[in-house]
Design an enzyme around this catalytic site. Structure first.
Site, PDB file in Angstrom:
ATOM      1  N   SER A 233       0.321  -1.214   0.448  1.00 16.74           N
ATOM      2  CA  SER A 233       0.166   0.266  -0.076  1.00 16.74           C
ATOM      3  C   SER A 233       0.782   1.459   0.061  1.00 16.74           C
ATOM      4  CB  SER A 233      -1.073  -0.217   1.327  1.00 16.74           C
ATOM      5  OG  SER A 233      -1.735   0.864   1.525  1.00 16.74           O
ATOM      6  N   GLU A 347      -9.146  -6.037  -3.330  1.00 18.03           N
ATOM      7  CA  GLU A 347      -8.198  -4.517  -2.515  1.00 18.03           C
ATOM      8  C   GLU A 347      -9.582  -4.178  -2.525  1.00 18.03           C
ATOM      9  OE1 GLU A 347      -4.520  -4.486  -1.884  1.00 18.03           O
ATOM     10  OE2 GLU A 347      -3.998  -4.517  -4.209  1.00 18.03           O
ATOM     11  N   HIS A 447      -7.293  -5.718   0.243  1.00 17.84           N
ATOM     12  CA  HIS A 447      -6.293  -5.517   0.536  1.00 17.84           C
ATOM     13  C   HIS A 447      -5.400  -5.693   1.941  1.00 17.84           C
ATOM     14  CE1 HIS A 447      -3.705  -1.806  -0.145  1.00 17.84           C
ATOM     15  NE2 HIS A 447      -3.582  -0.716   0.967  1.00 17.84           N
TER      16      HIS A 447
END
Length: 554
Positions: A233, A347, A447
């Protein structure tokens, strides 16, 4: 769909057991047992005593830089002070200043952040190693945490490095660096030349940590000439940015970018707008850095947080960060660095989990929301394209599939293509298709789902991935392939499908699942769709802005 679907029930458990047995041949032999007597390692600043940790040694809370508060606020990092005697490195240091995150119950059950104290004396790192002073020259894996450039720390429980270090015979490093207004505020020429790099202070902190690793890691059993930076990320965006920074070159040799491919970063114009709003909000004149430095940490943090998570990021300044990492082409500074890059299948399910209307979306809602991403005139076509790929998906998952590809998948592929075009070092592409069973399975492959697997920390991550033989098998697979890349620059391991380098001709991608595979051009029709849209103007507001804006923070 070209990706593999996760198995369930008895078949899934059986497949997991088979995969675990096969992978056993791929894992390196167990490292020598960590010394019974906690060792002492000398650094230029002083002596550090490690502590046993799950069969390895940990050295926690090592200062690689000085306190960043007071007169040092907004300046590049300074060297840490020396100390006398032996310092027992048995606890992590403070997190860098950041606001608390207000997460609804479901999101709080899935994601976890460290609750360590915060302060501006936060330039610390942690080291896990199988042994010290044995001349083993182990690969070094330096982790950059997620949370955008806004929050997070190297002390989150997912990142505890003992199991990865022991299982793969590597040295693991995690670190903290300045965030949000403290690490990425563009003060501009009005503040004076000493603040020329204020917008990149957080990145320069990471460079300082990498310099510490280069100078010291051999004493901790690591090879300073075989350092891999990896991050997820926001951490992936930090890895991307380091690839374009002259001061970072030579400090690392491989890079892994997880769900955070930063083809481009910020602009000085946008950063200056954020600065002007902050000074106006505080009632200060632009350039009055003395007044800004005099503010209590908490006051400045809360004021800065009102700009939102996306307001703070590095900006290209032509010098410290000369160009974007991969726009319009890859930075030549890191052309010779091998890269792994990829993302997860779903995600965006974690991104929208805090939205109470996500799970009750109607067809009309779907059309409106997708229209906000691609434009109202294109919404029906986009929905039809995704529905053809997944005809049984509800609007909630069609929406997150569109968001996932727009936010994460497309940029990862663009970065891989531009890396390949340099023809100097390989790039390896992956996709995570494994579906988490938590919350009834609605998150699918969200995610951050890979974090417990890479660090082999399934035992503390049931809220995100659940627990069982399938999860253990995924941890064996992911920790082994990531460590293989760190060791050799090639993520292939015995017992798993051979993983070829990515090329635009074949687009071979490693699919992480209970039964891993290599697929040529997965979801190629969707890839082509987003490639065709890449040159079109972006919407005025990012579709994730409403989820990640200042209203989330106190």
């Amino acid at each position: 769909m070209s990706h593999l679907l996760a198995f369930s029930g008895a078949a899934s458990a059986a497949a997991a057991v088979i995969l675990a047995a096969v992978l056993a041949v791929a894992l390196p032999p167990p490292p020598a047992q960590a010394q019974d007597a906690a060792p002492i390692v000398a650094t230029p600043e002083g002596q550090l005593q490690g502590v046993p940790s799950k069969g390895v040694l940990s050295f926690l809370g090592i200062h690689y830089g000085a306190d960043t508060g007071g007169a040092n606020r907004f300046l590049p990092p300074a060297p840490p002070p020396a100390w006398g005697g032996v310092r027992v490195a048995d606890r992590m240091g403070d997190r860098c200043p950041q606001p608390p995150v207000n997460m609804p119950p479901e999101m709080a059950s899935v994601l976890s952040f460290s609750d360590l104290p915060t302060s501006e004396d936060c330039l610390v790192l942690n080291v896990w190693t199988p042994a010290v002073a044995d001349n083993a020259k182990r690969p070094v894996m330096v982790w950059l945490h997620g949370g955008g450039f806004f929050l997070g720390s190297g002390g989150d429980k997912y990142y505890e490095g003992s199991n990865l270090s022991r299982g793969q015979d590597v040295v693991v490093v995690t670190l903290n660096h300045r965030l949000n207004v403290f690490g990425y505020l563009q003060l501009g020429a009005e503040a004076g030349p000493q603040y020329a790099d204020s917008n990149l202070a957080g990145m320069l902190d990471i460079v300082a940590a990498l310099k510490w690793v280069k100078a010291n890691i051999a004493s901790f059993g690591g090879d300073p000439d075989n350092v891999t930076i990896f991050g997820q990320s926001g951490g992936g965006s930090k890895v991307s940015t380091l690839l374009a920074m002259p001061s970072a070159q030579g400090l690392f040799h491989k890079a892994i970018i997880q769900s955070g491919a930063a083809v481009k970063v910020g602009t000085l114009e946008a950063a200056t707008t954020t600065r002007d709003k902050l000074f106006a909000q505080l009632g200060l004149q632009v350039g009055d850095v003395a007044a800004l430095r005099a503010l209590p940490t908490d006051t400045l943090m809360k004021a800065g947080a009102r700009a939102g998570l996306l307001a703070y990021m590095p900006a290209v300044d032509g010098e410290t960060l000369p160009t974007n990492p991969f726009d319009p082409v890859g930075s030549p500074l890191s052309a010779g660095v091998p890269i792994m890059v990829g993302s997860t299948k779903d995600e965006a399910t974690n991104v929208v989990l805090s939205d109470p209307t996500w799970q009750t979306m109607t067809e009309a809602d779907l059309t409106t929301r997708v229209g906000g991403i691609v434009g109202p005139a294109e919404a029906a076509n986009t929905i039809a394209l995704y529905r053809a790929q997944a005809p049984n998906d509800l609007p909630m998952h069609l929406y997150t599939s569109v968001m996932t590809d727009m936010m994460f998948t497309a940029s990862s592929i663009t970065l891989a293509e531009r890396k390949y075009a340099q023809q100097a070092a390989p790039v390896y592409m992956y996709k995570i298709d494994w579906n988490s069973p938590v919350l009834g399975g609605k998150l699918r492959s969200p995610h951050a789902v890979e974090l417990p697997f890479i660090f082999d920390n399934v035992d503390v991550s049931a809220g995100l991935v659940g627990a069982g033989p399938e999860q253990n098998a995924m941890a064996d697979l992911m920790s082994a392939t990531f460590a293989a890349f760190a060791r050799t620059g090639n993520p292939s391991i015995p017992g798993a499908p051979a993983w070829p380098a990515y090329t635009p001709q074949t687009r071979e991608t490693f699919i992480y699942d209970v039964r891993p595979s290599v697929v040529a051009d997965p979801n190629g029709q969707l890839r082509a769709y987003w490639a065709a849209r890449a040159a079109q103007p972006e919407p005025a507001e990012s579709p994730i802005q409403g989820v990640m804006d200042g209203k989330k923070f106190e």
